[in-house]
Design a protein around this motif. Sequence first.
Motif, short mmCIF file in Angstrom:
data_model
loop_
_atom_site.label_atom_id
_atom_site.label_comp_id
_atom_site.label_asym_id
_atom_site.label_seq_id
_atom_site.Cartn_x
_atom_site.Cartn_y
_atom_site.Cartn_z
N ASP A 18 -9.06 14.08 -0.44
CA ASP A 18 -8.90 13.25 0.75
C ASP A 18 -7.75 13.77 1.59
O ASP A 18 -6.69 14.11 1.06
CB ASP A 18 -8.61 11.80 0.34
CG ASP A 18 -9.83 11.16 -0.28
OD1 ASP A 18 -10.81 10.93 0.44
OD2 ASP A 18 -9.81 10.92 -1.51
N ASP A 25 -2.93 5.71 8.01
CA ASP A 25 -4.11 5.96 7.16
C ASP A 25 -3.70 6.37 5.75
O ASP A 25 -4.32 5.96 4.76
CB ASP A 25 -4.99 7.06 7.77
CG ASP A 25 -5.66 6.59 9.05
OD1 ASP A 25 -5.65 5.38 9.32
OD2 ASP A 25 -6.19 7.46 9.79
N GLU A 28 -2.43 3.32 3.84
CA GLU A 28 -3.58 2.47 3.49
C GLU A 28 -4.29 3.02 2.24
O GLU A 28 -4.64 2.27 1.33
CB GLU A 28 -4.54 2.47 4.70
CG GLU A 28 -5.59 1.39 4.71
CD GLU A 28 -5.01 -0.02 4.63
OE1 GLU A 28 -3.90 -0.25 5.14
OE2 GLU A 28 -5.69 -0.88 4.03
N TYR A 29 -4.45 4.32 2.22
CA TYR A 29 -5.10 4.98 1.08
C TYR A 29 -4.27 4.80 -0.19
O TYR A 29 -4.80 4.43 -1.24
CB TYR A 29 -5.28 6.47 1.41
CG TYR A 29 -5.74 7.32 0.25
CD1 TYR A 29 -7.09 7.43 -0.07
CD2 TYR A 29 -4.82 8.04 -0.53
CE1 TYR A 29 -7.51 8.22 -1.13
CE2 TYR A 29 -5.23 8.83 -1.58
CZ TYR A 29 -6.58 8.92 -1.88
OH TYR A 29 -6.98 9.70 -2.94
N LYS A 31 -2.19 2.54 -0.95
CA LYS A 31 -2.24 1.15 -1.42
C LYS A 31 -3.49 0.87 -2.24
O LYS A 31 -3.49 0.08 -3.16
CB LYS A 31 -2.23 0.20 -0.21
CG LYS A 31 -0.84 -0.03 0.35
CD LYS A 31 -0.91 -1.11 1.42
CE LYS A 31 0.41 -1.29 2.12
NZ LYS A 31 0.21 -1.82 3.48
N ASN A 32 -4.60 1.52 -1.86
CA ASN A 32 -5.90 1.18 -2.45
C ASN A 32 -6.44 2.16 -3.46
O ASN A 32 -7.60 2.06 -3.86
CB ASN A 32 -6.92 1.01 -1.32
CG ASN A 32 -6.55 -0.16 -0.44
OD1 ASN A 32 -6.37 -1.26 -0.92
ND2 ASN A 32 -6.39 0.10 0.85
N THR A 33 -5.63 3.15 -3.84
CA THR A 33 -6.18 4.14 -4.77
C THR A 33 -5.42 4.14 -6.09
O THR A 33 -4.38 3.50 -6.22
CB THR A 33 -6.18 5.55 -4.13
OG1 THR A 33 -7.02 6.41 -4.90
CG2 THR A 33 -4.79 6.14 -4.04
N GLU A 34 -5.99 4.84 -7.06
CA GLU A 34 -5.39 4.93 -8.40
C GLU A 34 -4.50 6.16 -8.47
O GLU A 34 -4.78 7.18 -7.84
CB GLU A 34 -6.51 5.12 -9.43
CG GLU A 34 -7.58 4.05 -9.43
CD GLU A 34 -7.14 2.85 -10.26
OE1 GLU A 34 -6.85 3.06 -11.44
OE2 GLU A 34 -7.07 1.74 -9.69
N LYS A 56 2.38 5.10 -7.07
CA LYS A 56 2.31 4.77 -5.63
C LYS A 56 3.65 5.06 -4.97
O LYS A 56 3.71 5.54 -3.84
CB LYS A 56 1.96 3.29 -5.44
CG LYS A 56 0.49 2.99 -5.67
CD LYS A 56 0.19 1.54 -5.29
CE LYS A 56 -1.08 1.02 -5.94
NZ LYS A 56 -2.32 1.57 -5.42
#
Length: 254
Positions: A18, A25, A28-29, A31-34, A56
């Motif tokens: 990614d 952006d 945001e990524y 925050k929402n990924t492993e 994180k």
Amino acid sequence: MAQKYLLEAINAPLVPTDVFYSRKDAIEYVKNTEFPKVFKLRGGAGSSNVKLLHTKADAMKFVNRAFGVGFGSYDKWGNLKEVLRKYRLGKSTSREILKSLRRLIVSTEFANIHGKQKGYMLFQKFIPNNTFDIRIIVIGDRAFAIKRMVRENDFRASGSGFVRYDREEMDERCVQISFDVQKRLNASCVAFDYVFDEDNNPLIVEINYGYAIEVYYPCPGYWDRDLNWHEGKFISVHFIIDDIVNSLQEANKV
Ligand SMILES: Nc1ncnc2c1ncn2[C@@H]1O[C@H](COP(=O)(O)OP(=O)(O)O)[C@@H](O)[C@H]1O
Ligand SMILES: [Mg+2]
């Protein structure tokens, strides 16, 4: 970064990758990924600009830097650490250590020309438990391979200096994928690096147009496009010359 788009476009088995071009952006990524995730800069060789982001919080630091002051193209502390590691293994000299120390103060011409790496953030899925990577080089209709063992307490193989050459060590699925992808890329010479996922499927981590020639001198043979093995030492760059000469001869015939 370009490889992500190129390899996705031809459906090559690239490790999920990614890229983000804005801080918003990227955050945001994150925050929402492993995590962990692998961080890479656009340039670099021998694992120099490849790092593991464990958490994180690690990732946030990198995002801030990517959209702030940026990263030097030359990782001076990473280089010093690497030269010391190689010195301990007897694979580097005190002269190399001095050179690396000097570079802490005087930047390299390469880094000066390339400037700062900034304005983008690239994450790659971390494929765990790999003790080596497989490097396949395809030139025309021939492929040859090396296996590179990872550094001690590290996930990175390229540049480790621990290289194996036996044909039995190489997963021929990587050879097959490399020939297929090379054809789709219409490339005359391309190098592929593979790691293996949880189900032992090979995945490409990156491709290269160039490579350190001497590393491949000990290769015991090569495969042709039908995966027949041709035993015997070779000098890989001669393959390139042969292909050029052959294509010129073909062109003259027409
Ligand atoms: N996504 C990944 N998951 C696990 N290991 C990786 C991943 N990407 C790279 N590696 C390891 O890190 C090494 C360096 O990465 P690579 O992208 O090939 O950079 P370089 O251009 O420095 O060779 C590889 O040889 C491989 O061992
Ligand atoms: Mg590599």
